[in-house]
Motif scaffolding. Structure first.
Motif, PDB file in Angstrom:
ATOM      1  N   LYS A  56       0.843  -1.191   0.000  1.00 47.55           N
ATOM      2  CA  LYS A  56       0.000   0.000   0.000  1.00 47.55           C
ATOM      3  C   LYS A  56       0.882   1.246   0.000  1.00 47.55           C
ATOM      4  N   LEU A  57       0.452   2.265  -0.760  1.00 47.92           N
ATOM      5  CA  LEU A  57       1.262   3.485  -0.790  1.00 47.92           C
ATOM      6  C   LEU A  57       1.189   4.198   0.553  1.00 47.92           C
ATOM      7  N   ALA A  58       2.150   5.071   0.802  1.00 50.71           N
ATOM      8  CA  ALA A  58       2.227   5.820   2.062  1.00 50.71           C
ATOM      9  C   ALA A  58       2.001   7.304   1.782  1.00 50.71           C
ATOM     10  N   LEU A  59       1.065   7.890   2.507  1.00 57.29           N
ATOM     11  CA  LEU A  59       0.826   9.327   2.451  1.00 57.29           C
ATOM     12  C   LEU A  59       1.457   9.956   3.685  1.00 57.29           C
ATOM     13  N   ILE A  60       2.291  10.955   3.475  1.00 61.32           N
ATOM     14  CA  ILE A  60       2.971  11.618   4.590  1.00 61.32           C
ATOM     15  C   ILE A  60       2.535  13.074   4.635  1.00 61.32           C
ATOM     16  N   SER A  61       1.808  13.442   5.693  1.00 63.67           N
ATOM     17  CA  SER A  61       1.356  14.813   5.869  1.00 63.67           C
ATOM     18  C   SER A  61       2.433  15.626   6.575  1.00 63.67           C
ATOM     19  N   ILE A  62       2.805  16.739   5.981  1.00 66.14           N
ATOM     20  CA  ILE A  62       3.707  17.680   6.644  1.00 66.14           C
ATOM     21  C   ILE A  62       2.805  18.630   7.440  1.00 66.14           C
ATOM     22  N   LEU A  63       2.841  18.463   8.775  1.00 61.59           N
ATOM     23  CA  LEU A  63       1.911  19.172   9.655  1.00 61.59           C
ATOM     24  C   LEU A  63       2.149  20.677   9.639  1.00 61.59           C
ATOM     25  N   ARG A  64       1.058  21.448   9.900  1.00 64.71           N
ATOM     26  CA  ARG A  64      -0.276  20.946  10.130  1.00 64.71           C
ATOM     27  C   ARG A  64      -1.132  20.982   8.861  1.00 64.71           C
ATOM     28  N   ALA A  97      12.799   5.524   2.436  1.00 60.90           N
ATOM     29  CA  ALA A  97      11.994   5.758   1.237  1.00 60.90           C
ATOM     30  C   ALA A  97      12.880   5.971   0.015  1.00 60.90           C
ATOM     31  N   LYS A  98      12.490   5.338  -1.080  1.00 66.53           N
ATOM     32  CA  LYS A  98      13.249   5.457  -2.331  1.00 66.53           C
ATOM     33  C   LYS A  98      12.415   6.037  -3.467  1.00 66.53           C
ATOM     34  N   ASN A  99      11.111   5.804  -3.423  1.00 58.95           N
ATOM     35  CA  ASN A  99      10.211   6.272  -4.487  1.00 58.95           C
ATOM     36  C   ASN A  99       9.273   7.303  -3.879  1.00 58.95           C
ATOM     37  N   ILE A 100       9.629   8.578  -4.001  1.00 57.48           N
ATOM     38  CA  ILE A 100       8.919   9.661  -3.312  1.00 57.48           C
ATOM     39  C   ILE A 100       8.372  10.651  -4.336  1.00 57.48           C
ATOM     40  N   ARG A 101       7.165  11.149  -4.065  1.00 57.60           N
ATOM     41  CA  ARG A 101       6.588  12.251  -4.829  1.00 57.60           C
ATOM     42  C   ARG A 101       6.090  13.306  -3.861  1.00 57.60           C
ATOM     43  N   PHE A 102       6.063  14.551  -4.322  1.00 61.89           N
ATOM     44  CA  PHE A 102       5.632  15.666  -3.479  1.00 61.89           C
ATOM     45  C   PHE A 102       4.410  16.315  -4.104  1.00 61.89           C
ATOM     46  N   LEU A 103       3.339  16.422  -3.319  1.00 63.52           N
ATOM     47  CA  LEU A 103       2.083  16.989  -3.806  1.00 63.52           C
ATOM     48  C   LEU A 103       1.775  18.263  -3.039  1.00 63.52           C
ATOM     49  N   CYS A 104       1.552  19.353  -3.759  1.00 65.24           N
ATOM     50  CA  CYS A 104       1.186  20.612  -3.112  1.00 65.24           C
ATOM     51  C   CYS A 104       0.132  21.329  -3.938  1.00 65.24           C
ATOM     52  N   SER A 114      11.320  23.505   4.392  1.00 56.22           N
ATOM     53  CA  SER A 114      10.615  22.487   5.171  1.00 56.22           C
ATOM     54  C   SER A 114      10.373  21.231   4.341  1.00 56.22           C
ATOM     55  N   SER A 115       9.989  21.421   3.102  1.00 51.60           N
ATOM     56  CA  SER A 115       9.726  20.277   2.229  1.00 51.60           C
ATOM     57  C   SER A 115      10.990  19.458   2.020  1.00 51.60           C
ATOM     58  N   ALA A 116      12.110  20.128   1.761  1.00 49.40           N
ATOM     59  CA  ALA A 116      13.375  19.424   1.562  1.00 49.40           C
ATOM     60  C   ALA A 116      13.774  18.679   2.830  1.00 49.40           C
ATOM     61  N   ALA A 117      13.545  19.303   3.998  1.00 56.03           N
ATOM     62  CA  ALA A 117      13.875  18.647   5.266  1.00 56.03           C
ATOM     63  C   ALA A 117      12.998  17.414   5.478  1.00 56.03           C
ATOM     64  N   ALA A 118      11.720  17.507   5.121  1.00 59.15           N
ATOM     65  CA  ALA A 118      10.818  16.366   5.259  1.00 59.15           C
ATOM     66  C   ALA A 118      11.261  15.215   4.355  1.00 59.15           C
ATOM     67  N   ILE A 119      11.676  15.539   3.135  1.00 55.96           N
ATOM     68  CA  ILE A 119      12.145  14.498   2.212  1.00 55.96           C
ATOM     69  C   ILE A 119      13.449  13.889   2.727  1.00 55.96           C
ATOM     70  N   ASP A 120      14.312  14.716   3.307  1.00 54.07           N
ATOM     71  CA  ASP A 120      15.542  14.188   3.935  1.00 54.07           C
ATOM     72  C   ASP A 120      15.185  13.108   4.955  1.00 54.07           C
ATOM     73  N   VAL A 128       5.822   6.671  -1.798  1.00 50.27           N
ATOM     74  CA  VAL A 128       5.615   7.611  -0.704  1.00 50.27           C
ATOM     75  C   VAL A 128       5.239   8.971  -1.295  1.00 50.27           C
ATOM     76  N   ILE A 129       4.085   9.488  -0.878  1.00 50.93           N
ATOM     77  CA  ILE A 129       3.625  10.789  -1.360  1.00 50.93           C
ATOM     78  C   ILE A 129       3.589  11.751  -0.178  1.00 50.93           C
ATOM     79  N   ALA A 130       4.471  12.737  -0.193  1.00 53.56           N
ATOM     80  CA  ALA A 130       4.502  13.767   0.847  1.00 53.56           C
ATOM     81  C   ALA A 130       3.571  14.899   0.422  1.00 53.56           C
ATOM     82  N   VAL A 131       2.734  15.370   1.360  1.00 52.38           N
ATOM     83  CA  VAL A 131       1.734  16.385   1.008  1.00 52.38           C
ATOM     84  C   VAL A 131       1.838  17.601   1.919  1.00 52.38           C
TER      85      VAL A 131
END
Length: 210
Positions: free
Chosen positions: A72-80, A153-160, A140-146, A128-131
Motif C-alpha cells: 500500500k502506498l504511504a501518504l505523509i502529511s507535513i503538519l499541520r 523511502a526510495k520512491n517519493i513524490r511531493f504533492l502541493c 521544510s519540504s526538503a527537510a521532510a524528504i531528507d 511515498v507521497i509527501a503532502v
C-alpha cells in the motif's frame, strides 16, 4: 516517470483554486475546496502506480483484470496544513498508510525545525507521497524528504496546492529525484516567505486561526 514539475491545468482544479485564493471564501468553504482539489490532484500523482493482473469472475466469464501491485502506498502529511490534503486523497486511496512529519518555520531564519515524526514501516517498498499545500521556500519540504529518505523511502513524490519558483528550485537542488505535482506556480515569495499572489496561510485559512 513523472517530470520533476507537473502543473495540473484541469479546468476544475483551476476553478476551485481561484475560489480558494479569494479572501472572502469562508473557512468551511476553503476546507471543502481543499478536500475536493486534493482528490483531483491525487489522480495525477498516482498516475503511474505499479500494476499487475488477477483472475476474477465477472457475471459473464473469467478474465485477467488489472489491479494495483506491491505494498500500500504511504501518504505523509507535513503538519499541520498537510492534513487538509489527506482527506481527498484517502477518498481515492482509502487503504493507504498514513504518516506525519511535524515541522515549523523559524520566523527569523525561515529554516525548518522538526518537532514530530511518525511514518509507516517498510517505506523502501512503498510509493511515498509527501503532502503540504504550500511549497514556499522549499526548506521544510526538503527537510521532510531528507527524513523520509533516512527512513528508507526510495520512491517519493511531493504533492502541493501552490508552489513558488524559489521552492521548486530548492527542491530540485536538494532532491532532483522527487517529482512535484501542483496546481499552480505563482510569481515569487514576499519578504516574509509567503507565496505571492498565493492564498495566504493555508493552515490558518483551513482551521480558522490567525
Amino acid at each position: 516517470m513523472l517530470d520533476h514539475l507537473t502543473v495540473v491545468t484541469h479546468p476544475l482544479v483551476q476553478h476551485k483554486l481561484t475560489i480558494m485564493r479569494n479572501k472572502e471564501t469562508s473557512t468551511a468553504g476553503f476546507r471543502r475546496l481543499l478536500r475536493e482539489i486534493s482528490l483531483l490532484l491525487a489522480y495525477e500523482v498516482t498516475r503511474e502506480l505499479d500494476m499487475t493482473t488477477a483472475t476474477i469472475q465477472t457475471p459473464l466469464r473469467e478474465m485477467q483484470a488489472p489491479i494495483l501491485d506491491g505494498k500500500k502506498l504511504a501518504l505523509i502529511s507535513i503538519l499541520r496544513a498537510g492534513n487538509g490534503l489527506l482527506d481527498g486523497i484517502l477518498e481515492l486511496v482509502p487503504a493507504a498508510r498514513v504518516g506525519f512529519i511535524g515541522l515549523y518555520r523559524d520566523p527569523e531564519t525561515l529554516k525548518p525545525v522538526q518537532y514530530y515524526a511518525k511514518v509507516p514501516d517498510a517505506l523502501e517498498d512503498r510509493l511515498v507521497i509527501a503532502v503540504d499545500p504550500m511549497l514556499a521556500t522549499g526548506n521544510s519540504s526538503a527537510a521532510a524528504i531528507d527524513l523520509l529518505k533516512e527512513k528508507g523511502a526510495k520512491n517519493i513524490r511531493f504533492l502541493c496546492l501552490l508552489a513558488a519558483p524559489e521552492g521548486v528550485a530548492r527542491m530540485k537542488e536538494a532532491h532532483p529525484d522527487v517529482p512535484i505535482v501542483t496546481a499552480a506556480v505563482d510569481e515569487c515569495l514576499d519578504h516574509h516567505g509567503y507565496i505571492v499572489p498565493g492564498l495566504g496561510d493555508a493552515g490558518d485559512r483551513m482551521f480558522g486561526t490567525k
